[in-house]
Design a protein around this motif. Structure first.
Motif, PDB file in Angstrom:
ATOM      1  N   ARG A  82       7.789  -0.654  -1.473  1.00 55.38           N
ATOM      2  CA  ARG A  82       6.923  -1.062  -0.359  1.00 55.38           C
ATOM      3  C   ARG A  82       7.331  -2.448   0.111  1.00 55.38           C
ATOM      4  N   ILE A  83       7.389  -2.655   1.447  1.00 51.79           N
ATOM      5  CA  ILE A  83       7.730  -3.953   2.040  1.00 51.79           C
ATOM      6  C   ILE A  83       6.471  -4.586   2.610  1.00 51.79           C
ATOM      7  N   GLN A  84       6.214  -5.858   2.271  1.00 56.65           N
ATOM      8  CA  GLN A  84       5.028  -6.544   2.772  1.00 56.65           C
ATOM      9  C   GLN A  84       5.233  -8.055   2.707  1.00 56.65           C
ATOM     10  N   THR A  85       4.307  -8.817   3.279  1.00 56.17           N
ATOM     11  CA  THR A  85       4.438 -10.275   3.329  1.00 56.17           C
ATOM     12  C   THR A  85       3.660 -10.976   2.220  1.00 56.17           C
ATOM     13  N   SER A  86       3.053 -10.217   1.323  1.00 58.09           N
ATOM     14  CA  SER A  86       2.291 -10.782   0.217  1.00 58.09           C
ATOM     15  C   SER A  86       2.884 -10.325  -1.114  1.00 58.09           C
ATOM     16  N   LYS A  87       2.752 -11.169  -2.138  1.00 57.03           N
ATOM     17  CA  LYS A  87       3.204 -10.790  -3.474  1.00 57.03           C
ATOM     18  C   LYS A  87       2.227  -9.839  -4.156  1.00 57.03           C
ATOM     19  N   ASP A  88       1.000  -9.797  -3.660  1.00 57.13           N
ATOM     20  CA  ASP A  88      -0.066  -9.080  -4.340  1.00 57.13           C
ATOM     21  C   ASP A  88      -0.106  -7.602  -3.963  1.00 57.13           C
ATOM     22  N   PHE A  89      -0.407  -6.768  -4.953  1.00 58.96           N
ATOM     23  CA  PHE A  89      -0.633  -5.345  -4.709  1.00 58.96           C
ATOM     24  C   PHE A  89      -2.131  -5.151  -4.532  1.00 58.96           C
ATOM     25  N   GLU A  90      -2.536  -4.843  -3.305  1.00 58.32           N
ATOM     26  CA  GLU A  90      -3.959  -4.702  -3.012  1.00 58.32           C
ATOM     27  C   GLU A  90      -4.415  -3.292  -3.339  1.00 58.32           C
ATOM     28  N   ASN A  91      -5.619  -3.195  -3.881  1.00 55.53           N
ATOM     29  CA  ASN A  91      -6.100  -1.935  -4.427  1.00 55.53           C
ATOM     30  C   ASN A  91      -6.754  -1.045  -3.365  1.00 55.53           C
ATOM     31  N   PHE A  92      -5.970  -0.592  -2.391  1.00 58.82           N
ATOM     32  CA  PHE A  92      -6.430   0.425  -1.452  1.00 58.82           C
ATOM     33  C   PHE A  92      -5.223   1.233  -0.994  1.00 58.82           C
ATOM     34  N   ALA A  93      -5.475   2.310  -0.275  1.00 58.06           N
ATOM     35  CA  ALA A  93      -4.413   3.230   0.134  1.00 58.06           C
ATOM     36  C   ALA A  93      -3.230   2.455   0.716  1.00 58.06           C
ATOM     37  N   PHE A  94      -2.024   2.803   0.279  1.00 57.11           N
ATOM     38  CA  PHE A  94      -0.849   2.058   0.723  1.00 57.11           C
ATOM     39  C   PHE A  94       0.265   3.003   1.179  1.00 57.11           C
ATOM     40  N   TYR A  95       1.156   2.439   1.999  1.00 58.88           N
ATOM     41  CA  TYR A  95       2.306   3.170   2.524  1.00 58.88           C
ATOM     42  C   TYR A  95       3.546   2.760   1.730  1.00 58.88           C
ATOM     43  N   ALA A  96       4.345   3.725   1.321  1.00 60.78           N
ATOM     44  CA  ALA A  96       5.544   3.432   0.539  1.00 60.78           C
ATOM     45  C   ALA A  96       6.484   4.631   0.587  1.00 60.78           C
ATOM     46  N   THR A  97       7.641   4.485  -0.027  1.00 58.39           N
ATOM     47  CA  THR A  97       8.596   5.587  -0.094  1.00 58.39           C
ATOM     48  C   THR A  97       9.292   5.588  -1.447  1.00 58.39           C
ATOM     49  N   TYR A  98       9.798   6.743  -1.845  1.00 56.94           N
ATOM     50  CA  TYR A  98      10.520   6.830  -3.118  1.00 56.94           C
ATOM     51  C   TYR A  98      11.990   7.193  -2.909  1.00 56.94           C
ATOM     52  N   LYS A  99      12.436   7.245  -1.644  1.00 59.15           N
ATOM     53  CA  LYS A  99      13.827   7.555  -1.325  1.00 59.15           C
ATOM     54  C   LYS A  99      14.607   6.259  -1.094  1.00 59.15           C
ATOM     55  N   LYS A 100      15.810   6.162  -1.688  1.00 52.81           N
ATOM     56  CA  LYS A 100      16.624   4.944  -1.566  1.00 52.81           C
ATOM     57  C   LYS A 100      16.956   4.641  -0.107  1.00 52.81           C
ATOM     58  N   ALA A 101      17.365   5.649   0.658  1.00 51.94           N
ATOM     59  CA  ALA A 101      17.713   5.422   2.065  1.00 51.94           C
ATOM     60  C   ALA A 101      16.513   4.897   2.845  1.00 51.94           C
ATOM     61  N   ASP A 102      15.314   5.434   2.551  1.00 54.76           N
ATOM     62  CA  ASP A 102      14.101   4.948   3.212  1.00 54.76           C
ATOM     63  C   ASP A 102      13.815   3.499   2.835  1.00 54.76           C
TER      64      ASP A 102
END
Length: 351
Positions: A82-102
């Motif tokens: 996941r790419i974001q501007t904060s170091k923190d993992f916030e505890n709500f639904a998040f967008y991410a990927t598990y593919k290297k190309a993505d």
């Protein structure tokens, strides 16, 4: 006048002595009814194939297209990026990927967009402050410039601590359609789609929202399969919104999915409707199913390199047809105006 009933010891409802559950004969049944062994084997094979052919076809369609024609699973230990501007993992639904190309694509396109968006906001605030001379506007501009100058982009790695289940489009659509019988959910969903329609202006997004709005005018019990899918996908795109009504609709939807054992969804906006065209972008709403593995600050040089690569692909694929229009619009502008225009266009396009 008497009625007698004779059963068989251990007999259960629906279980026959001479037939299997699929209706084909057991060895005793073949003998009793004079059916050959080869004929019975063929019957059973045909029955088995008939039961599984739809699942086989839909599984193949899922693998080929990347869309969700059947329920899918991600094994325990799968790593999300996941790419974001904060170091923190916030505890709500998040967008991410598990593919290297993505992961590389998001680092380049989304990472660059985060930086560019902050710089654009700062420039706009500075322009407003210069025009108005207001102390309040100046304070705002200074704060946004400081934010842009100190902007850092991080890559979070998250590991699944259990198997994740992803619903097929059919099952997610059916769940959505059933929820439409709840007046509050339907009202919240309609508001959410209307909000998304204002924010997401790409033609394909607009077509989807229009289809969903038309379908929502019907009785939920009379919806066709395609209308259910349109409503579900419009909801899927609207999951990025966070006003009170939208959060209420999302919470109800996620709760119903959780009851059915689901943990995540395919992100259809970045899969089909935005310019990212990612292979397997996901929305994970069961945050207890993952744990934070690592946080890494991205290297701006790497972000720029990946941006150049994937932005070139993106332009070749989708923007090429509009190049003449862009050039004509920029023809009489200054260099700074051209730069601001292209930054704004990129930000709008990636949204």
């Amino acid at each position: 006048m008497e009625l007698y009933h004779h059963g068989i010891k251990g007999q259960k409802w629906g279980v026959r002595r001479y037939q299997y559950a699929d209706g084909t004969y057991t060895p005793a049944g073949r003998k009793r009814y004079g059916v050959s062994q080869n004929a019975s084997r063929m019957e059973r094979m045909a029955s088995t194939m008939e039961m599984r052919v739809k699942d086989c076809v839909n599984t193949a369609r899922t693998q080929v297209t990347g869309r969700q024609y059947v329920d899918g699973y991600l094994k325990k230990g799968t790593t999300f990026s996941r790419i974001q501007t904060s170091k923190d993992f916030e505890n709500f639904a998040f967008y991410a990927t598990y593919k290297k190309a993505d992961s590389d694509k998001y680092m380049g396109l989304f990472g660059k967009n985060l930086m560019t968006r902050a710089n654009y906001d700062a420039k706009q605030a500075e322009k407003q402050a210069n025009a108005s001379g207001s102390e309040a506007d100046l304070v705002t501009a200074t704060a946004l410039r400081d934010k842009a100058n100190s902007m850092k982009v991080y890559q979070l790695k998250l590991e699944t601590v259990k198997k994740l289940k992803v619903p097929s489009d059919e099952n997610a659509s059916d769940i959505t359609a059933r929820l439409l019988k709840e007046k509050e959910f339907k009202q919240n969903l309609e508001a959410s789609i209307a909000d998304s329609k204002e924010k997401m202006r790409r033609p394909t997004q607009q077509v989807l929202f229009k289809q969903a709005e038309n379908a929502l005018k019907k009785d939920p019990t009379t919806l066709t399969a395609s209308e259910k899918v349109a409503i579900y996908k419009a909801l899927n795109l609207s999951l990025t919104n966070h006003n009170a009504q939208e959060v209420a609709a999302q919470s109800r939807f996620y709760a119903e999915l959780s009851k059915k054992g689901y943990n995540a969804l395919l992100d259809y906006n970045d899969k089909d409707y935005s310019s990212y065209h990612a292979k397997r972008p996901m929305i994970v709403f069961d945050t207890d199913s993952v744990r934070l593995q690592s946080v890494t600050e991205t290297n701006p040089k790497v972000v720029d390199k990946l941006y150049m690569r994937y932005n070139a692909e993106r332009i070749a694929k989708e923007v090429g047809a509009n190049t003449i229009g862009y050039v004509s619009k920029l023809g009489n502008k200054t260099v700074s105006e051209c730069s601001a225009y292209m930054e704004r266009k990129m930000s709008d396009y990636l949204s």
